[in-house]
Scaffold this motif. Structure first.
Motif, PDB file in Angstrom:
ATOM      1  N   LYS A 214      16.157 -12.714 181.991  1.00 36.89           N
ATOM      2  CA  LYS A 214      16.377 -12.822 180.480  1.00 36.89           C
ATOM      3  C   LYS A 214      15.246 -13.676 180.064  1.00 36.89           C
ATOM      4  CE  LYS A 214      20.664 -12.975 180.164  1.00 36.89           C
ATOM      5  NZ  LYS A 214      22.115 -13.017 179.333  1.00 36.89           N
ATOM      6  N   ASN A 215      15.008 -15.009 180.729  1.00 35.82           N
ATOM      7  CA  ASN A 215      14.103 -15.883 180.297  1.00 35.82           C
ATOM      8  C   ASN A 215      13.106 -15.704 179.602  1.00 35.82           C
ATOM      9  OD1 ASN A 215      16.195 -17.931 180.979  1.00 35.82           O
ATOM     10  ND2 ASN A 215      15.398 -17.961 182.840  1.00 35.82           N
ATOM     11  N   PRO A 216      12.237 -14.630 180.121  1.00 32.29           N
ATOM     12  CA  PRO A 216      10.845 -14.469 179.413  1.00 32.29           C
ATOM     13  C   PRO A 216      11.040 -13.766 177.925  1.00 32.29           C
ATOM     14  CG  PRO A 216      10.930 -13.683 181.416  1.00 32.29           C
ATOM     15  CD  PRO A 216      12.258 -13.996 181.443  1.00 32.29           C
ATOM     16  N   PHE A 217      12.181 -13.016 177.738  1.00 28.35           N
ATOM     17  CA  PHE A 217      12.434 -12.410 176.658  1.00 28.35           C
ATOM     18  C   PHE A 217      13.019 -13.544 175.676  1.00 28.35           C
ATOM     19  CE2 PHE A 217      12.917  -9.085 179.708  1.00 28.35           C
ATOM     20  CZ  PHE A 217      12.370  -7.865 179.275  1.00 28.35           C
ATOM     21  N   ILE A 220      10.035 -15.376 174.261  1.00 25.95           N
ATOM     22  CA  ILE A 220       9.394 -14.530 173.367  1.00 25.95           C
ATOM     23  C   ILE A 220      10.135 -14.568 171.902  1.00 25.95           C
ATOM     24  CG2 ILE A 220       8.252 -12.047 172.879  1.00 25.95           C
ATOM     25  CD1 ILE A 220       7.789 -11.745 175.682  1.00 25.95           C
ATOM     26  N   TRP A 221      11.352 -14.255 172.092  1.00 30.10           N
ATOM     27  CA  TRP A 221      12.319 -14.096 170.798  1.00 30.10           C
ATOM     28  C   TRP A 221      12.182 -15.347 170.039  1.00 30.10           C
ATOM     29  CZ3 TRP A 221      16.418 -16.530 168.449  1.00 30.10           C
ATOM     30  CH2 TRP A 221      16.912 -15.773 167.494  1.00 30.10           C
ATOM     31  N   MET A 222      12.185 -16.658 170.679  1.00 27.77           N
ATOM     32  CA  MET A 222      12.305 -17.907 169.926  1.00 27.77           C
ATOM     33  C   MET A 222      10.847 -17.954 169.324  1.00 27.77           C
ATOM     34  SD  MET A 222      15.118 -19.670 170.211  1.00 27.77           S
ATOM     35  CE  MET A 222      14.376 -21.453 169.943  1.00 27.77           C
ATOM     36  N   GLU A 223       9.899 -17.620 169.947  1.00 29.55           N
ATOM     37  CA  GLU A 223       8.369 -17.724 169.546  1.00 29.55           C
ATOM     38  C   GLU A 223       8.301 -16.858 168.207  1.00 29.55           C
ATOM     39  OE1 GLU A 223       5.814 -16.634 172.556  1.00 29.55           O
ATOM     40  OE2 GLU A 223       5.810 -18.554 173.511  1.00 29.55           O
TER      41      GLU A 223
END
Length: 239
Positions: A214-217, A220-223
């Protein structure tokens, strides 16, 4: 200390600071659980779980963070659970507290990072500790609801518990494994600690694979939600 009482937590931390001057590490380890049907568990009973497993952790955070912020350093390790990332039947109130604990750990780490404070979680699988022996005191307290579900549900619940106990015996689960994981985290250099560490030989640490996926998602979500500006704020705090 009694982590369900604000004054008890604050007094314990104050006494520690008076004796040692500062706090390096906080391990939030206290926890209780209950097994059974969600519908058969009163809100009052669920509140008992939340007071220890979640609000107790919040109390500890609020008590130690002023000192850690002042010293620009600190490590907080939360003993969570594999049930903090994967939910099953018959343990739902407990899982609600652990999902909440994961949210707490993930969110607050962004708030305190700029002050040199790390906060991480350890997610154990089932281990033979006193938490299971005391579960009956925090489980379903509405017997009429249990009865309404009928004997088939009771059989399923007993089978679930039997499987869990059997796996603990089969894999010779030893709580020392969790303590060792905590010790390794403490020994690591600042900034190198993983956010989540699973300890569950039963699943070959499958929870770790799930959490890491889940870390990559999350990044991206934070960005997309403006997380870059938050990062810039962290940098300015460090300067």
């Amino acid at each position: 200390m009694d982590i369900t009482r604000d004054e008890s937590v604050q007094q314990a931390v104050t006494s520690t600071l008076e004796k040692y001057g500062h706090l390096d590490v906080l391990v939030n380890n206290a926890g209780i659980t209950g097994f059974g049907l969600l519908e058969a568990t009163s809100i009052a009973q669920m509140k008992n779980l939340f007071e220890v497993n979640l609000f107790g952790v919040v109390r500890a955070y609020q008590a130690v963070l002023p000192s850690m912020r002042a010293h620009k350093s600190g490590l907080i390790i939360n003993i969570s659970s594999g049930f903090g990332v994967v939910a099953t039947p018959f343990v739902v109130p407990y899982q609600m507290t652990k999902f909440g604990l994961e949210a707490l750990t993930e969110g607050i780490r962004h708030e305190v990072k700029g002050y040199g404070i790390e906060t991480v979680s350890v997610l154990p699988g089932p281990f033979p500790t006193e938490i299971g022996a005391k579960a009956a005191s925090y489980g379903p307290d509405r017997p009429e609801v249990v009865a309404a579900y009928g004997p088939a549900m009771q059989t399923a619940l007993e089978q679930f518990g039997g499987i869990m106990e059997g796996k603990i015996t089969e894999y010779r689960m030893d709580a020392q494994e969790v303590a060792d994981a905590v010790s390794r985290l403490i020994a690591m250099k600042d900034g190198t600690r993983p956010f989540q560490t699973t300890v569950n030989r039963m699943t070959a640490d499958l929870e770790q694979e799930y959490a890491d996926s889940k870390n990559p998602f999350k990044t991206i979500w934070m960005e997309r939600m403006g997380g870059v500006r938050i990062d810039q704020c962290w940098v300015s705090l460090k300067r």
